[in-house]
Design a protein around this motif. Structure first.
Motif, PDB file in Angstrom:
ATOM      1  N   ARG A  53       0.839  -1.205   0.000  1.00 22.64           N
ATOM      2  CA  ARG A  53       0.000   0.000   0.000  1.00 22.64           C
ATOM      3  C   ARG A  53       0.872   1.252   0.000  1.00 22.64           C
ATOM      4  O   ARG A  53       0.615   2.207  -0.728  1.00 22.64           O
ATOM      5  N   MET A 108      -5.736  -9.256  -0.325  1.00 21.81           N
ATOM      6  CA  MET A 108      -6.229  -8.141   0.478  1.00 21.81           C
ATOM      7  C   MET A 108      -6.313  -6.873  -0.360  1.00 21.81           C
ATOM      8  O   MET A 108      -7.297  -6.127  -0.304  1.00 21.81           O
ATOM      9  N   LEU A 109      -5.277  -6.611  -1.164  1.00 19.45           N
ATOM     10  CA  LEU A 109      -5.260  -5.399  -1.987  1.00 19.45           C
ATOM     11  C   LEU A 109      -6.352  -5.439  -3.051  1.00 19.45           C
ATOM     12  O   LEU A 109      -6.957  -4.415  -3.372  1.00 19.45           O
ATOM     13  N   GLU A 167      -9.556  -4.496  -1.541  1.00 19.80           N
ATOM     14  CA  GLU A 167      -9.605  -3.067  -1.238  1.00 19.80           C
ATOM     15  C   GLU A 167      -9.722  -2.209  -2.491  1.00 19.80           C
ATOM     16  O   GLU A 167      -9.894  -0.991  -2.401  1.00 19.80           O
ATOM     17  N   GLU A 177      -5.490   9.416   3.604  1.00 23.37           N
ATOM     18  CA  GLU A 177      -6.358   8.943   4.684  1.00 23.37           C
ATOM     19  C   GLU A 177      -7.017  10.125   5.401  1.00 23.37           C
ATOM     20  O   GLU A 177      -8.226  10.112   5.679  1.00 23.37           O
ATOM     21  N   GLU A 186     -18.195   5.076   2.939  1.00 23.34           N
ATOM     22  CA  GLU A 186     -16.950   4.346   3.179  1.00 23.34           C
ATOM     23  C   GLU A 186     -16.633   3.413   2.016  1.00 23.34           C
ATOM     24  O   GLU A 186     -15.459   3.234   1.646  1.00 23.34           O
ATOM     25  N   VAL A 188     -13.140   3.583  -0.651  1.00 21.34           N
ATOM     26  CA  VAL A 188     -12.236   2.510  -1.071  1.00 21.34           C
ATOM     27  C   VAL A 188     -11.933   2.638  -2.561  1.00 21.34           C
ATOM     28  O   VAL A 188     -10.788   2.482  -2.997  1.00 21.34           O
ATOM     29  N   LYS A 197      -9.616   5.945  -3.200  1.00 20.04           N
ATOM     30  CA  LYS A 197      -8.308   6.122  -2.564  1.00 20.04           C
ATOM     31  C   LYS A 197      -7.156   6.163  -3.564  1.00 20.04           C
ATOM     32  O   LYS A 197      -6.298   7.036  -3.500  1.00 20.04           O
TER      33      LYS A 197
END
Length: 229
Positions: A27, A63-64, A67, A139, A162, A166, A169
């Motif tokens: 990240r 995970m990425l 996201e 963030e 939210e 994602v 970002k």
């Protein structure tokens, strides 16, 4: 080994922590521009560079992908996500619906909700002044916008916002990196809160609308995406 122990024999806290650290490092590299949109994320190369196993890298990449920071394609593997013009437009317009609803409710919001807006603004402007990393700026920036939706007092609208964050970002991180306009953005956010606290909710609403229109144009322009539509 007892039946209960056997039930959890496959759990590995250390392994999980390693996956988290690999994901965090990827990240950071994405948000700092070391890994740009479209960059292939090869398991073997990453495992060798980071000194971890391929399964660990594979889990971190999963995970990425979840996201929205990476994309997995059949027969092509995983790469850093490339934002698409239509998605950017749609997200920015959805943000207006949610954030605008919060701004228009400023006078009916609770003290805690209004205080949250001030706190996230201070955190963002403080990070800008301190020369924080692109990841931290991203963030803090998005936390401020989420606090505007928080003025609605609706958990469902906040959850929707939210989810949009994602998707946004990566695009915003690249715009901030390319344009290096964090100071200008901090001033814009401060101006919005000044309007709200002065009681000019209508003016704040119009200011936010133009801000999000400009943000959409900036993202499309900075990423070289087609602005027709």
């Amino acid at each position: 080994m007892s039946p209960v122990s056997e039930q959890f024999a496959t759990l590995r806290l250390e392994h999980s922590s390693t996956v988290d650290r690999v994901a965090a490092e990827l990240r950071r590299a994405i948000f700092d521009g070391e890994l740009e949109s479209g960059t292939p994320l090869r398991e073997v190369a990453l495992a060798g560079s980071l000194g971890v196993s391929r399964p660990t890298v594979r889990e971190a990449l999963t995970m990425l992908v979840a996201e929205g920071l990476a994309t997995r394609e059949p027969n092509r593997g995983v790469s850093v996500t490339t934002p698409e013009a239509d998605s950017v437009r749609d997200v920015c317009r959805a943000r207006w619906v949610l954030e605008g609803a919060g701004v228009r409710r400023w006078e009916l919001a609770t003290d805690a909700q209004r205080r949250r807006v001030r706190q996230t603004l201070e955190a963002y402007t403080g990070a800008v002044a301190a020369g924080a990393s692109y990841q931290e700026l991203n963030e803090r920036h998005l936390a401020f916008h989420l606090s505007l939706v928080g003025l609605t007092g609706s958990p469902r609208l906040q959850a929707m916002a939210e989810a949009l964050v994602v998707e946004l970002k990566l695009a915003l991180a690249q715009v901030e990196r390319i344009r290096r306009n964090a100071h200008d953005e901090a001033e814009n956010h401060t101006a919005l809160v000044v309007l709200l606290e002065s009681g000019d909710v209508q003016g704040a609403d119009a200011f936010l609308r133009q801000h999000l229109i400009d943000a959409e144009d900036d993202i499309l322009d900075a990423l070289g995406l087609d602005q027709v539509g």
